[in-house]
Design a protein around this motif. Structure first.
Motif, PDB file in Angstrom:
ATOM      1  N   UNK A 186      -3.631 -11.509  -3.091  1.00 51.72           N
ATOM      2  CA  UNK A 186      -4.625 -12.670  -3.072  1.00 51.72           C
ATOM      3  C   UNK A 186      -5.614 -12.573  -1.473  1.00 51.72           C
ATOM      4  N   UNK A 187      -6.757 -12.253  -2.159  1.00 52.24           N
ATOM      5  CA  UNK A 187      -7.767 -12.129  -1.601  1.00 52.24           C
ATOM      6  C   UNK A 187      -8.713 -13.540  -0.381  1.00 52.24           C
ATOM      7  N   UNK A 188      -9.691 -13.021   0.100  1.00 59.16           N
ATOM      8  CA  UNK A 188      -9.630 -14.146   1.122  1.00 59.16           C
ATOM      9  C   UNK A 188     -10.631 -13.822   2.165  1.00 59.16           C
ATOM     10  N   UNK A 234      -0.764  -9.189   0.342  1.00 61.37           N
ATOM     11  CA  UNK A 234       0.483  -8.979  -1.092  1.00 61.37           C
ATOM     12  C   UNK A 234       1.515  -9.170  -0.808  1.00 61.37           C
ATOM     13  N   UNK A 235       1.991  -9.597  -2.470  1.00 58.67           N
ATOM     14  CA  UNK A 235       3.709  -9.787  -2.115  1.00 58.67           C
ATOM     15  C   UNK A 235       4.396  -8.597  -3.419  1.00 58.67           C
ATOM     16  N   UNK A 236       5.631  -8.859  -3.346  1.00 58.86           N
ATOM     17  CA  UNK A 236       6.373  -8.043  -4.421  1.00 58.86           C
ATOM     18  C   UNK A 236       5.615  -7.084  -4.516  1.00 58.86           C
ATOM     19  N   UNK A 237       5.690  -5.968  -4.078  1.00 52.27           N
ATOM     20  CA  UNK A 237       5.092  -4.766  -3.279  1.00 52.27           C
ATOM     21  C   UNK A 237       6.488  -3.947  -2.960  1.00 52.27           C
ATOM     22  N   UNK A 238       6.108  -2.880  -3.127  1.00 52.92           N
ATOM     23  CA  UNK A 238       6.255  -1.656  -1.277  1.00 52.92           C
ATOM     24  C   UNK A 238       4.719  -1.400  -1.028  1.00 52.92           C
ATOM     25  N   UNK A 283       3.196  -4.969   8.349  1.00 51.04           N
ATOM     26  CA  UNK A 283       4.590  -5.985   9.716  1.00 51.04           C
ATOM     27  C   UNK A 283       4.064  -6.860   8.271  1.00 51.04           C
ATOM     28  N   UNK A 284       2.982  -7.516   7.953  1.00 49.76           N
ATOM     29  CA  UNK A 284       1.846  -8.693   7.397  1.00 49.76           C
ATOM     30  C   UNK A 284       2.248  -8.388   5.934  1.00 49.76           C
ATOM     31  N   UNK A 285       2.073  -6.947   5.148  1.00 49.43           N
ATOM     32  CA  UNK A 285       1.593  -7.407   3.592  1.00 49.43           C
ATOM     33  C   UNK A 285      -0.191  -6.878   3.890  1.00 49.43           C
ATOM     34  N   UNK A 286      -0.574  -7.419   4.589  1.00 49.42           N
ATOM     35  CA  UNK A 286      -1.808  -7.317   4.581  1.00 49.42           C
ATOM     36  C   UNK A 286      -3.244  -6.362   4.805  1.00 49.42           C
ATOM     37  N   UNK A 287      -3.791  -5.872   3.907  1.00 47.74           N
ATOM     38  CA  UNK A 287      -4.886  -4.615   3.917  1.00 47.74           C
ATOM     39  C   UNK A 287      -6.535  -5.428   3.937  1.00 47.74           C
ATOM     40  N   UNK A 288      -7.097  -5.535   5.513  1.00 45.23           N
ATOM     41  CA  UNK A 288      -8.561  -5.922   5.673  1.00 45.23           C
ATOM     42  C   UNK A 288      -9.946  -4.523   5.118  1.00 45.23           C
ATOM     43  N   UNK A 307     -12.852  -7.057  -4.622  1.00 47.12           N
ATOM     44  CA  UNK A 307     -11.659  -7.324  -5.466  1.00 47.12           C
ATOM     45  C   UNK A 307     -10.794  -6.267  -4.535  1.00 47.12           C
ATOM     46  N   UNK A 308      -9.295  -6.717  -4.638  1.00 45.45           N
ATOM     47  CA  UNK A 308      -8.637  -5.890  -3.580  1.00 45.45           C
ATOM     48  C   UNK A 308      -8.136  -4.934  -4.292  1.00 45.45           C
ATOM     49  N   UNK A 309      -7.217  -3.829  -4.620  1.00 43.40           N
ATOM     50  CA  UNK A 309      -6.473  -3.607  -5.272  1.00 43.40           C
ATOM     51  C   UNK A 309      -4.863  -2.620  -4.457  1.00 43.40           C
ATOM     52  N   UNK A 310      -3.924  -2.452  -5.224  1.00 44.21           N
ATOM     53  CA  UNK A 310      -3.147  -1.613  -4.550  1.00 44.21           C
ATOM     54  C   UNK A 310      -2.435  -0.392  -5.813  1.00 44.21           C
TER      55      UNK A 310
END
Length: 115
Positions: A5-7, A24-28, A74-79, A94-97
Motif C-alpha cells: 500500500x503506497x501513500x 507491505x504485509x504478508x511478505x518476507x 522493522x516496519x515492513x516499509x520502503x520509502x 508503484x511500489x514493488x516487491x
C-alpha cells in the motif's frame, strides 16, 4: 495475501519535495528486494529505484542525486524521498516487491509536479 500500500503522493510545485511510503504485509519483507516504478499515460512503466536486502540501492539516471530510497525492515516499509522535483517526475508511482514467491505490486500513488 501479499499486499503493498503506497501513500504520500500529491501535488507539489517544481523544486519541491515529497516522501512516498509503501507498507507491505504478508511478505518476507526483510529478504525481499523492494523498488519503485513510475508510469505516465502512453509510456511504459519505468524503474525509478531499488533497494536490496542488504541496503544496496540503484537509481534511474534521471533521478540520481534527487531521490533516495530507503527501507525500515522493522516496519515492513520502503520509502522514496523525492527532492528537487521536476514536471517530468509526474506520474503514478508503484511500489514493488521481489520475493521468493514472486513479484508483487501496489495500487500506485499519483505524483503531480506543477511547473
Amino acid at each position: 495475501q501479499a499486499r503493498l500500500v503506497e501513500s504520500g503522493g500529491g501535488l507539489v510545485q517544481a523544486g519541491g519535495s515529497l516522501k512516498l511510503s509503501c507498507a507491505a504485509s504478508a511478505i518476507a519483507f526483510s529478504i525481499s528486494t523492494m523498488g519503485w516504478y513510475r508510469q505516465v499515460p502512453g509510456k511504459q512503466r519505468e524503474l525509478v529505484a531499488t533497494i536490496g536486502t542488504g541496503g544496496t540501492t540503484t537509481y534511474a539516471d534521471s533521478v540520481k542525486g534527487r531521490f533516495t530510497i530507503s527501507r525500515d525492515n522493522a516496519k515492513n516499509t520502503v520509502y522514496l524521498r523525492m527532492n528537487s522535483l521536476k514536471s517530468e517526475d509526474t506520474g503514478v508511482y508503484y511500489c514493488t516487491a521481489g520475493t521468493i514467491s514472486g513479484a508483487y505490486w501496489g495500487q500506485g500513488t499519483q505524483v503531480t509536479v506543477s511547473s
